[in-house]
Design a protein around this motif. Sequence first.
Motif, PDB file in Angstrom:
ATOM      1  N   ALA A 886       0.815  -1.211   0.000  1.00 61.73           N
ATOM      2  CA  ALA A 886       0.000   0.000   0.000  1.00 61.73           C
ATOM      3  C   ALA A 886       0.848   1.260   0.000  1.00 61.73           C
ATOM      4  CB  ALA A 886      -0.937   0.007   1.209  1.00 61.73           C
ATOM      5  N   MET A 887       2.082   1.178   0.472  1.00 63.51           N
ATOM      6  CA  MET A 887       2.923   2.365   0.527  1.00 63.51           C
ATOM      7  C   MET A 887       4.182   2.160  -0.299  1.00 63.51           C
ATOM      8  SD  MET A 887       4.383   4.573   3.772  1.00 63.51           S
ATOM      9  CE  MET A 887       6.022   3.883   3.870  1.00 63.51           C
ATOM     10  N   THR A 888       4.611   3.195  -0.981  1.00 59.39           N
ATOM     11  CA  THR A 888       5.901   3.220  -1.667  1.00 59.39           C
ATOM     12  C   THR A 888       6.744   4.327  -1.060  1.00 59.39           C
ATOM     13  OG1 THR A 888       5.045   4.705  -3.385  1.00 59.39           O
ATOM     14  CG2 THR A 888       4.959   2.328  -3.821  1.00 59.39           C
ATOM     15  N   VAL A 889       8.040   4.120  -1.046  1.00 61.61           N
ATOM     16  CA  VAL A 889       8.989   5.098  -0.504  1.00 61.61           C
ATOM     17  C   VAL A 889       9.973   5.446  -1.612  1.00 61.61           C
ATOM     18  CG1 VAL A 889      10.737   5.554   1.253  1.00 61.61           C
ATOM     19  CG2 VAL A 889       8.760   4.140   1.808  1.00 61.61           C
ATOM     20  N   SER A 890      10.224   6.727  -1.791  1.00 63.76           N
ATOM     21  CA  SER A 890      11.121   7.160  -2.857  1.00 63.76           C
ATOM     22  C   SER A 890      11.812   8.461  -2.470  1.00 63.76           C
ATOM     23  CB  SER A 890      10.331   7.356  -4.160  1.00 63.76           C
ATOM     24  OG  SER A 890       9.344   8.364  -3.995  1.00 63.76           O
ATOM     25  N   ASP A 891      12.695   8.896  -3.345  1.00 64.02           N
ATOM     26  CA  ASP A 891      13.344  10.199  -3.220  1.00 64.02           C
ATOM     27  C   ASP A 891      13.939  10.401  -1.824  1.00 64.02           C
ATOM     28  OD1 ASP A 891      14.195  12.638  -4.188  1.00 64.02           O
ATOM     29  OD2 ASP A 891      12.346  13.684  -3.641  1.00 64.02           O
ATOM     30  N   VAL A 892      14.737   9.431  -1.412  1.00 63.57           N
ATOM     31  CA  VAL A 892      15.391   9.526  -0.097  1.00 63.57           C
ATOM     32  C   VAL A 892      16.619  10.412  -0.223  1.00 63.57           C
ATOM     33  CG1 VAL A 892      16.472   8.233   1.763  1.00 63.57           C
ATOM     34  CG2 VAL A 892      14.540   7.248   0.521  1.00 63.57           C
ATOM     35  N   LYS A 893      16.688  11.437   0.574  1.00 70.46           N
ATOM     36  CA  LYS A 893      17.779  12.404   0.502  1.00 70.46           C
ATOM     37  C   LYS A 893      18.457  12.532   1.856  1.00 70.46           C
ATOM     38  CE  LYS A 893      15.652  15.151  -3.184  1.00 70.46           C
ATOM     39  NZ  LYS A 893      15.138  16.486  -3.578  1.00 70.46           N
ATOM     40  N   ILE A 894      19.788  12.625   1.818  1.00 65.47           N
ATOM     41  CA  ILE A 894      20.577  12.818   3.038  1.00 65.47           C
ATOM     42  C   ILE A 894      21.287  14.146   2.899  1.00 65.47           C
ATOM     43  CG2 ILE A 894      22.331  11.837   4.546  1.00 65.47           C
ATOM     44  CD1 ILE A 894      21.778   9.162   2.911  1.00 65.47           C
ATOM     45  N   SER A 900      15.420  13.027   4.510  1.00 65.17           N
ATOM     46  CA  SER A 900      14.021  13.124   4.112  1.00 65.17           C
ATOM     47  C   SER A 900      13.682  11.997   3.149  1.00 65.17           C
ATOM     48  CB  SER A 900      13.725  14.480   3.461  1.00 65.17           C
ATOM     49  OG  SER A 900      14.475  14.627   2.263  1.00 65.17           O
ATOM     50  N   LEU A 901      12.430  11.613   3.157  1.00 67.61           N
ATOM     51  CA  LEU A 901      11.956  10.603   2.217  1.00 67.61           C
ATOM     52  C   LEU A 901      10.523  10.925   1.848  1.00 67.61           C
ATOM     53  CD1 LEU A 901       9.999   8.439   3.950  1.00 67.61           C
ATOM     54  CD2 LEU A 901      12.212   7.768   4.831  1.00 67.61           C
ATOM     55  N   SER A 902      10.187  10.639   0.608  1.00 67.77           N
ATOM     56  CA  SER A 902       8.839  10.858   0.115  1.00 67.77           C
ATOM     57  C   SER A 902       8.086   9.532   0.124  1.00 67.77           C
ATOM     58  CB  SER A 902       8.869  11.430  -1.306  1.00 67.77           C
ATOM     59  OG  SER A 902       9.526  12.688  -1.320  1.00 67.77           O
ATOM     60  N   TYR A 903       6.803   9.599   0.350  1.00 62.33           N
ATOM     61  CA  TYR A 903       5.995   8.387   0.360  1.00 62.33           C
ATOM     62  C   TYR A 903       4.676   8.645  -0.343  1.00 62.33           C
ATOM     63  CZ  TYR A 903       3.083  10.546   3.958  1.00 62.33           C
ATOM     64  OH  TYR A 903       2.230  11.387   4.622  1.00 62.33           O
ATOM     65  N   ARG A 904       4.094   7.580  -0.801  1.00 61.69           N
ATOM     66  CA  ARG A 904       2.728   7.592  -1.308  1.00 61.69           C
ATOM     67  C   ARG A 904       2.044   6.357  -0.734  1.00 61.69           C
ATOM     68  NH1 ARG A 904       0.006   9.863  -5.600  1.00 61.69           N
ATOM     69  NH2 ARG A 904       1.954  10.723  -6.441  1.00 61.69           N
ATOM     70  N   SER A 905       0.905   6.549  -0.100  1.00 63.34           N
ATOM     71  CA  SER A 905       0.235   5.440   0.573  1.00 63.34           C
ATOM     72  C   SER A 905      -1.231   5.388   0.187  1.00 63.34           C
ATOM     73  CB  SER A 905       0.353   5.574   2.090  1.00 63.34           C
ATOM     74  OG  SER A 905      -0.234   4.465   2.731  1.00 63.34           O
ATOM     75  N   GLU A 906      -1.691   4.170  -0.067  1.00 57.55           N
ATOM     76  CA  GLU A 906      -3.101   3.951  -0.361  1.00 57.55           C
ATOM     77  C   GLU A 906      -3.910   3.740   0.906  1.00 57.55           C
ATOM     78  OE1 GLU A 906      -3.121   0.597  -2.900  1.00 57.55           O
ATOM     79  OE2 GLU A 906      -2.067   1.580  -4.548  1.00 57.55           O
ATOM     80  N   GLU A 963       9.062   8.190  14.126  1.00 60.42           N
ATOM     81  CA  GLU A 963       7.780   7.504  13.975  1.00 60.42           C
ATOM     82  C   GLU A 963       6.701   8.519  13.674  1.00 60.42           C
ATOM     83  OE1 GLU A 963       4.575   5.374  16.924  1.00 60.42           O
ATOM     84  OE2 GLU A 963       6.657   4.700  17.051  1.00 60.42           O
ATOM     85  N   GLN A 964       5.855   8.223  12.690  1.00 60.51           N
ATOM     86  CA  GLN A 964       4.757   9.138  12.396  1.00 60.51           C
ATOM     87  C   GLN A 964       3.597   8.395  11.769  1.00 60.51           C
ATOM     88  OE1 GLN A 964       5.689  12.996  11.188  1.00 60.51           O
ATOM     89  NE2 GLN A 964       3.801  13.348  10.051  1.00 60.51           N
ATOM     90  N   GLU A 965       2.404   8.745  12.200  1.00 61.89           N
ATOM     91  CA  GLU A 965       1.205   8.237  11.561  1.00 61.89           C
ATOM     92  C   GLU A 965       0.956   9.040  10.291  1.00 61.89           C
ATOM     93  OE1 GLU A 965      -2.021   8.294  14.292  1.00 61.89           O
ATOM     94  OE2 GLU A 965      -1.107   6.832  15.659  1.00 61.89           O
ATOM     95  N   VAL A 966       0.546   8.338   9.234  1.00 62.72           N
ATOM     96  CA  VAL A 966       0.294   8.994   7.961  1.00 62.72           C
ATOM     97  C   VAL A 966      -1.092   8.623   7.470  1.00 62.72           C
ATOM     98  CG1 VAL A 966       2.738   9.061   7.354  1.00 62.72           C
ATOM     99  CG2 VAL A 966       1.345   7.115   6.632  1.00 62.72           C
ATOM    100  N   ASP A 967      -1.700   9.532   6.748  1.00 54.53           N
ATOM    101  CA  ASP A 967      -2.977   9.264   6.109  1.00 54.53           C
ATOM    102  C   ASP A 967      -2.735   8.755   4.697  1.00 54.53           C
ATOM    103  OD1 ASP A 967      -4.484  10.169   8.306  1.00 54.53           O
ATOM    104  OD2 ASP A 967      -4.267  12.253   7.640  1.00 54.53           O
ATOM    105  N   ALA A 968      -3.775   8.216   4.089  1.00 57.05           N
ATOM    106  CA  ALA A 968      -3.663   7.848   2.686  1.00 57.05           C
ATOM    107  C   ALA A 968      -3.340   9.091   1.879  1.00 57.05           C
ATOM    108  CB  ALA A 968      -4.967   7.221   2.207  1.00 57.05           C
ATOM    109  N   GLY A 969      -2.461   8.941   0.917  1.00 57.76           N
ATOM    110  CA  GLY A 969      -2.021  10.081   0.123  1.00 57.76           C
ATOM    111  C   GLY A 969      -0.518  10.088   0.014  1.00 57.76           C
ATOM    112  N   LYS A 970       0.041  11.256  -0.238  1.00 56.95           N
ATOM    113  CA  LYS A 970       1.487  11.364  -0.363  1.00 56.95           C
ATOM    114  C   LYS A 970       2.013  12.437   0.553  1.00 56.95           C
ATOM    115  CE  LYS A 970       1.164  14.436  -4.405  1.00 56.95           C
ATOM    116  NZ  LYS A 970       1.595  14.626  -5.824  1.00 56.95           N
ATOM    117  N   GLY A 971       3.304  12.374   0.837  1.00 54.53           N
ATOM    118  CA  GLY A 971       3.912  13.345   1.726  1.00 54.53           C
ATOM    119  C   GLY A 971       5.393  13.103   1.856  1.00 54.53           C
TER     120      GLY A 971
END
Length: 1024
Positions: A886-894, A900-906, A963-971
């Motif tokens: 349900a979630m993908t992780v991309s664009d990890v930057k140091i 930082s990392l970007s995610y998209r979650s269904e 640790e963080q709770e995320v909603d469906a969507g991207k961030g």
Amino acid sequence: MKRHHGILLTSLIAVAALMGQGTAVAATMGNGNSGPPDAAVKLEAGDPAIATETDREKIDIMGIWAHPDDDAGFTTPCGVWNDLYGVRCGIIMATRGEGGSNSVGPEAGPDLGLRRENEDRTSHIRSGTVDIFNLDRVDFFYNTSAPLTAKVWDAEETLSRTVRIIRETRPEILVGSTPSLAAGHGNHQYAQGRMIWEAAAAAADPGRFPEQLTGVGAVEPWQVKKILAGGLTTGTGGTAAPNCNAGFVPAATNPFTVVGTWTGYESPYVWADGNLAGQAAGSAKTWAQVGREGGRAHPTQARTMQTALVDPTCQRYGVSESIVPMQPNSSPAAANDDAVLYGAVIADPGGMPLGSEFSLAAEEYYEAAGEPFTTTVTLRSGEGELGGGTVSLVVPAGWQVSEPVEVDGVGDADAAQAEFTVTPASDAAPAVYKLAAEFAGDGVTAYNDTRIELVAPVEGRFARWGTAAEYEEWTQDNDAYVGGRSRAVAKVGAGETVTVPVEVTNRTAVVESGAVELAVPAGFVVDAASKPFADLAPGDTTTIPFIVTHTDPADPGSRTVTFTATTMSDAGVASENETVYLVPSVVIPQLDAAPTVDGTADELYVGQPIDVGTRWEGAECAADGVDCGDGSVARLGWYDDALYAQIRVTDDVASAASTPDRCFGHWLVDSVELLLDPRGDSIDTSSTFKLGMFPFTDDAEGANGNGADGPCWSRDADNHQGFSTGPLAETVEGGLNAEGVEVAVEVARQADGTFAGGGYDIEVKVPLSALPAAVGPTSAVPQGDAALNDVDPQYLGLNVTPYDSDTQNFIGQTRTAWSAFGSQQSEPYRWGHAYLDGYTPPADRSTESADPIIPDTALQGVQSPQTVAQSATRGGTISGVQPSEAMTVSDVKIQQKKVSLSYRSEEAGTVRVFLWKGDTSYIPVWTSSCVGDVFGFEACSPTDGAAPPWAPDMSGRLLASFEQEVDAGKGTLTVPIDAGIRSALIDDAQILVSYAEQPSGDAAAGDGVNAWSFPIEATRPGKG
């Protein structure tokens, strides 16, 4: 140290801080003043390993256990099997041991689970076992109840997770231990005992957990080939050398085939220069040595570093079940150290291809002498046609069996079968017997065996109850008889009258009549020495009740006696013994007024004091009546819906003092436990009230609210455990657990550490409304006369147990009690019986115990960086739960100050990020001064073997967490870092990420998980 490899020196991180949980909290490392060269290094995240995209490697032999360190005996054989035969071992661990003690640090609950998980990983690392699958079950209080464990662990969810892991890893062999009550701890009975059998059957059944067979991470049913769990290894012979089972003969009473592995083979690891064992530097360690060193790598559990030389042995297993061919102990090939693998991991020497089935099963497990039964042998080739041959069945001497069966051919599709009729000798004694199947074909032979148990044709058994009855039902439901039958156990209070039922079963083919005699020892009388049964049909059972009275109400009890039932019929004579716990009885009088709870005994306590000074566990009192023991008494009474107890404890030396936040584990210090079973019928302590009272604490400021260094009290291992006094009582799950309870003490500790007056006093008031259910009304006080007694009386289960320690290091020494039986703290039937004279509970108080409130302190796999790393890099889902994409992780930057990392979650869920330095598969648990010691198992100085600093950063490996709770969507998620953390990320570092969907509907908590591991790649200025 390992041979044939260069020494790898691991740099130590000087200072690191574990970032607390929260939306975005930075961790710091060092002073933030890293040099310009590090700041100029470009850091990038490489291509990730993702759990749902990583092929899961196969496991050959999987062990299942309840707690880290239960598997200590698995380190040695796995090392041999891996080194010599390329066998890969794995471990399924039900809990991380969060409920255990911690001898080397302050961690408790999930923090302790994280540390103990690493101890277990480190213990196995050199044996090649790097796949440890935690099920995230809670390590709750000590108990002896498998059904309680199943309830608390959610048996169906636990089985689902275990089955998924088995289906993912496809082990050929499962290793565990006995499921019988003799395993002690209920967690052990259930995990390494029952789960072995349940999971093996369910994993092969496509109808069980079908959701695992489709969708993301789909798996297929898997058939385990062998089970090594509870089979006996008794016998004679063998040799202390390679192929150590040569000449081994199982004992006449051992019906299991026994396999063995020599542990004296040289391992790839060598003795360090200057080692304390005095071994030549660079000489090879045996696997016995390496395994023992690993098995002791649990400092939190008070284990110490193994520094002495370990003698090799032959590590043996009894084959509990096999559906593949193996070698009988009479065969020369059975001597081989790889015989355990035959038919399952490697082809059997008899010639059947790997993957072949050769198994046998009797019609029923319990059979009767002289009564025929059917046994079926099944054959199937693992590859191609094998041609025909002869199948024969070998039975004990004097038994009859039908003729060998010719089979035309053994194919690899449909199985061939041969059926035999077996008739045990009519005079065969009740026992467990081996039945062996043999196949002889054109250049191919095969062997396997199974067991049946002969019981009397007409058998009388004392009726089982409680966990014994549940265990026997489980063995029948799961066809898992390896642990044997349960013992017959009962209890009776001094002076009471009870029913003793005997169940008579007819296993013959004809109607039977006869009689049952009950023999009881002196001090007991029975309503009839013999009672008849008539016209018992084949296969039927009838119950014969006897009424037994103990004749002395003043008997102090605390001992066992034996009843014997003898059943007679035309089919023969059978007998069974029952162990009966004779417990003390007491009348608790109504008091004229409520005592002032001040620690002292006053004239209001009019009843006869009870003796609580009889030892039931631990060391003898150094001087009985001085050190502990004699003179310890309790005075009891009730008034206005409350129970009162004033307890005088004989003790000369005061123990260590617990701080209020350590007001648990009363058995480690001077204390008194009051145990109450309101209905008197509890099977385990989850429906009881147990209060541990500490007479003094380390609380000079009186912060706990009970005065300077005053007492504290807490409930333990009962219906609502947790702190019961002071500010911490407000934090207990489910609210206050001891409302209205009052405790006061009279205690004076002198400068030399002794008690003034030779002991201390505790007084307690317990409102009966604080108990899990209503008390009574209790029956008439037992008189020792069946004509006057109530049969099977109602009473309050009661015990009072002082604990004594004369040490300052929190080690308990002696335990005494009123009803002084071993294991009484976990088995209420061993407590005494109390009769509250004249008491009637309020009419609206429930007689049913409330469900226990057991805090879930289990660390979850998504919270463990080591578990996350294993899932991401080695494949397989976290903790056996359903995987998710349900979630993908991309664009990890140091960057300089953040990751930082970007995610998209269904789906909504929780994301956790860990910045990690070094190897994730282990962290050394011991300090070592030996040059080149990477794993931390070498001792070259007497000061070696201390536990290195762990908190707050997992010995410097965990640089930051988020640790963080995320909603469906991207961030985008951001982890703040400083220059010190960024510098540490340059070499041998990775970013670990876990995701767990938010539970919804019927989904289990934690379902829908994934894991990522991003390697960090550094490019220095001027470099490519």
